[in-house]
Design an enzyme around this catalytic site. Structure first.
Site, PDB file in Angstrom:
ATOM      1  N   ASP A  89       0.857  -1.182   0.000  1.00 45.31           N
ATOM      2  CA  ASP A  89       0.000   0.000   0.000  1.00 45.31           C
ATOM      3  C   ASP A  89       0.894   1.233   0.000  1.00 45.31           C
ATOM      4  O   ASP A  89       2.006   1.195   0.545  1.00 45.31           O
ATOM      5  CB  ASP A  89      -0.905   0.017   1.229  1.00 45.31           C
ATOM      6  CG  ASP A  89      -1.984  -1.053   1.195  1.00 45.31           C
ATOM      7  OD1 ASP A  89      -2.432  -1.396   0.088  1.00 45.31           O
ATOM      8  OD2 ASP A  89      -2.372  -1.538   2.273  1.00 45.31           O
TER       9      ASP A  89
ATOM     10  N   ASP B  97      -6.969  -1.464  -4.528  1.00 41.08           N
ATOM     11  CA  ASP B  97      -8.027  -1.135  -3.567  1.00 41.08           C
ATOM     12  C   ASP B  97      -9.002  -0.123  -4.172  1.00 41.08           C
ATOM     13  O   ASP B  97     -10.215  -0.214  -3.967  1.00 41.08           O
ATOM     14  CB  ASP B  97      -7.432  -0.564  -2.280  1.00 41.08           C
ATOM     15  CG  ASP B  97      -6.537  -1.541  -1.543  1.00 41.08           C
ATOM     16  OD1 ASP B  97      -6.710  -2.771  -1.713  1.00 41.08           O
ATOM     17  OD2 ASP B  97      -5.653  -1.080  -0.797  1.00 41.08           O
TER      18      ASP B  97
END
Length: 165
Positions: free
Chosen positions: A118, A134
């Site tokens: 991330d 995401d």
């Protein structure tokens, strides 16, 4: 022929989203894994490297194989539904394709590294660090839910047939 064109377009879209996700994660790993934070849009978004072994907000951390098996099952089922010509609505078709692309992007990370990379961090609100996959899952799911709600209300407004003899 119409279905073939739709399937080819969807496959290209999925490949492009997965490629974009993987390329951005590669550069995030390369440039940010030493702890650097890079401002992107001041007051809104910065880039910060994070490794997520769980799902959203790091829930269920350490359940790698559960996520892998679940993601594979959902993606295979969704792809079967899309490419078996059962999906009649283009909104439904494309939203499922976008969700699948995000699932595949994060699946690659889980299989290869044991965690999801991330790197996008909103700074205007206290929120989790996330990635392109995401975003794809979220955007696809929002459109999918919107389609399902509209479709449900549309069906509810249809006059019922009189079955009395």
């Amino acid at each position: 022929m119409k279905h073939l064109t739709k399937h080819i377009s969807c496959t290209i879209m999925i490949v492009l989203i997965v490629a974009f996700d993987q390329i951005t994660k590669y550069f995030a790993s390369l440039k940010l894994s030493d702890g650097d934070v890079i401002g992107f849009i001041p007051g809104l978004v910065q880039f910060r490297y994070a490794e997520n072994t769980g799902m959203a907000f790091s829930m269920l951390s350490g359940a790698r194989w559960v996520f892998i098996v679940l993601t594979v099952c959902v993606c295979v089922g969704a792809l079967y539904y899309l490419f078996s010509n059962r999906c009649k609505s283009l909104w439904l078709y494309w939203s499922i394709g976008v969700v699948v692309s995000g699932g595949i992007g994060n699946l690659i990370d889980r299989i290869c590294y044991g965690y999801v990379v991330d790197f996008i961090e909103p700074t205007f609100v206290d929120f989790a660090v996330f990635n392109i996959a995401d975003c794809a899952v979220t955007c696809g799911a929002v459109v999918l839910i919107g389609y399902l709600l509209i479709d449900a209300f549309k069906d509810a407004k249809k006059p019922k047939e009189n079955t009395d003899g």
